[in-house]
Scaffold this active site. Structure first.
Site, mmCIF file in Angstrom:
data_model
loop_
_atom_site.group_PDB
_atom_site.id
_atom_site.type_symbol
_atom_site.label_atom_id
_atom_site.label_comp_id
_atom_site.label_asym_id
_atom_site.label_seq_id
_atom_site.Cartn_x
_atom_site.Cartn_y
_atom_site.Cartn_z
ATOM 1 N N CYS A 248 42.008 37.927 50.039
ATOM 2 C CA CYS A 248 41.850 39.341 50.389
ATOM 3 C C CYS A 248 40.886 40.073 49.463
ATOM 4 C CB CYS A 248 43.232 40.007 50.423
ATOM 5 S SG CYS A 248 43.227 41.658 51.153
ATOM 6 N N GLU B 298 44.949 34.936 55.523
ATOM 7 C CA GLU B 298 46.096 35.513 54.827
ATOM 8 C C GLU B 298 47.091 36.041 55.856
ATOM 9 O OE1 GLU B 298 46.929 38.799 51.315
ATOM 10 O OE2 GLU B 298 45.350 39.187 52.783
ATOM 11 N N LYS C 69 47.350 34.058 44.193
ATOM 12 C CA LYS C 69 46.488 35.218 43.985
ATOM 13 C C LYS C 69 46.715 35.820 42.600
ATOM 14 C CE LYS C 69 44.992 39.502 46.226
ATOM 15 N NZ LYS C 69 45.254 40.483 47.291
#
Length: 592
Positions: free
Chosen positions: A467, A303, A382
């Protein structure tokens, strides 16, 4: 304020502080990166001591719960203060109260545990270890947490006990911990054990001793029930460990993790052009070094590995000004020269409700895959966004921190297919490098490598997580299909050279056990690691923090698509909670 100061400078207050620190320090020692898991069995003793000393004094228990919360955060989660100052840009006199308030609000499980446990002990008056387990499980289920941390997650540092997460998740390990830990607390004085043994030895079945015999027998039954459950966890954990250790993989994949240590931002006045060029050169060198003389099936960049840009050439990304042709050319080059899948993180932009105006632009934290022929294939936006990091709950709050993103939630929860090729076919073509991208458009890169094209087929799929998503177990199990492995890309650089990255991974590695799939963790600045389906880190090898590096490993594909946890989630902890509530509720009602 004076009364609080007076209390904590007294002997009684000093003992309370010792209890806070006892629980906080031993929890920290048992947690990553130290991972002395045996310390976790005594960590709750500080909570039990405070509850016993102030039993029924609700206001005091509430305040002591806040004390445990602040001490725990100060010892194990001190990096949140670092995040508030570095990420948020707040001065210390604002960051400190933010840290204290977050410590209290995000650790309400401590005061809720003390209040619930004390209430049940007074009303039920028996089953103390079971009351302790119920109270902490109840507190973990029903209090807010931004960075989900459960006592059971620390118990899972033990490789045998952690296998039980396949059925009971971290919550089930919390139940075990508080059962056994309270048993230790009850027998903290060796004289109590000797007295109990002496009572049993001297017991006689006559009328005068009926009540003592009955009470002693109940104590032994309670003692034995805890030891029986404790033994069951160990036996089942050992059985699952050996069972899954013996499973033969149905295939393997060679994975290369590139950790570029990309910058967070440019507030320090550095040159954006020079920094990005240096970053791209670093990725280029690490990829060359990691993939030389050996086939690679998948290259994973983390990321924010290349921040602020997109390879997705659309009307929206061009209007937003984030599409960068050289970035796309470079990703195609990495895929083509190594004949590998390349999975990387980028920004992506779309139009909300298909209204094609600048005001309707929405931004996604996205990861995309290029196949070995340099073609863009699947992508994942995401879905589970991090509050205060990727969005604010209210629009007016964005003015408080210019570093907080304003991202939209992705909609798809599909697996990402990846492709296989014949690595034995070589074409006589010079490898392109980052410096060549000044002269090559994406189409020119494809043309340059056209002799290097290979036949490809879909080899399988992996489960993509960005994440924070990897630590949300109930979210991860919503993905459909049977992935070959899990890929988590993350950026922990905001937390500096702290224990956060190790803690993040420790919580995330539970998904490998729950799913019985290998986990590939690619971080921007450390620590990157590959974890097997038993929760063990491959060769116990971590990349260093706050540095650039690469990590290469062979990932096994474990057969089987559905574990108990993946199928039913937290049904067992919920069942324990419900059944216990019925039993304890009966005794509470009876005591009125």
């Amino acid at each position: 304020m004076k009364s609080i100061f007076r209390y904590f400078t007294s002997k009684e207050g000093f003992i309370a502080i010792l209890c806070y620190l006892f629980t906080a320090v031993f929890s920290h020692l048992a947690f990553a990166p130290l991972s002395y898991s045996y310390f976790i069995w005594i960590a709750p003793l500080g909570l039990f001591y405070i509850e016993k000393k102030y039993r029924g004094e609700w206001k005091k228990l509430l305040w002591h719960g806040f004390g445990f919360a602040i001490a725990f955060y100060a010892v194990s989660f001190y990096w949140i203060y670092h995040m508030v100052t570095v990420f948020g840009g707040f001065p210390w006199f604002i960051a400190t109260p933010i840290f204290v308030l977050s410590a209290v609000f995000l650790n309400l499980k401590f005061p809720l545990f003390l209040l619930t446990f004390s209430f049940l002990v007074k009303r039920v008056g028996k089953f103390f270890p079971w009351l302790a387990s119920f109270s902490m499980l109840f507190a973990e289920f029903f209090t807010p947490q931004v960075f989900p941390w459960y006592f059971g997650s620390v118990v899972a540092e033990n490789h045998i006990l952690s296998q039980n997460a396949e059925y009971a998740s971290s919550y089930g390990l919390t139940v075990l911990l508080f059962l056994f830990s309270y048993l230790l607390f009850q027998f903290r004085n060796p004289k109590r054990i000797l007295i109990l043994i002496k009572r049993v030895r001297n017991s006689k079945p006559n009328a005068d001793r009926k009540l003592p015999i009955k009470r002693t027998g109940k104590m032994w039954i309670g003692f034995a029930s805890v030891l029986f459950v404790f033994l069951c966890y160990w036996v089942n954990g050992y059985y699952l460990f050996r069972k899954w250790e013996a499973v033969s993989p149905i295939g393997t994949r060679e994975v290369l993790i590139v950790q570029p240590n990309a910058p967070l931002e440019f507030r320090d006045g550095r040159s954006i052009v020079e920094t990005i060029n240096s970053l791209m050169k670093r990725i280029d060198d690490l990829s060359f070094e990691g993939a030389k003389d050996q086939k690679v099936d998948l290259i994973v960049l983390p990321e924010s590995g290349v921040p602020f840009f997109s390879t997705n050439d659309t009307e929206a990304t061009r209007l937003a000004g984030i599409y960068w042709e050289k970035f796309e050319s470079f990703m195609k080059t990495l895929a083509l020269r190594h004949k590998a899948n390349v999975f990387f993180n980028e920004l992506d932009v779309g139009f909300e409700n298909d209204i094609k105006t600048r005001d309707a632009l929405v931004t996604y934290n996205s990861s995309a895959l290029y196949n070995p022929n340099g073609e863009r294939r699947g992508s994942y936006q995401k879905v589970f966004l991090l509050i205060f990091g990727e969005y604010m709950p209210f629009d007016w709050m964005y003015a408080l921190s210019g570093q907080t993103g304003k991202f939209a939630e992705g909609k798809s929860m599909d697996l990402i297919p990846y492709y296989g090729t014949d690595h034995n076919k070589h074409a006589p073509v010079r490898d392109l490098e980052w410096k060549d991208m000044n002269f090559f458009t994406p189409s020119m890169v494809s043309e340059y490598y056209k002799e290097n094209r290979v036949d490809e087929t879909i080899s399988g799929s992996f489960l993509p997580l960005i994440c924070y998503e990897v630590i949300i177990s109930e979210y991860v199990r919503k993905f459909k299909g049977d992935p070959d492995f899990i890929v988590n890309v993350t950026n922990d650089k905001w937390y500096g050279n702290t224990v956060e990255s190790f803690q993040h991974h420790t919580l995330g590695r539970m998904r490998a056990i729950e799913f019985r799939k290998w986990l590939v963790r690619s971080t921007n600045s450390g620590t990157s690691v590959i974890t097997d389906h038993l929760g063990r880190n491959l060769n116990d090898e971590f990349t260093p923090i706050d540095s650039s590096a690469f990590l290469k490993g062979t990932v096994s594909i474990i057969p089987g698509s559905m574990t108990f946890y993946r199928a039913y989630g937290n049904v067992l902890p919920w069942f324990f909670l419900f059944l216990s509530a019925l039993v304890f509720g009966y005794y509470v009602r009876k005591s009125r």
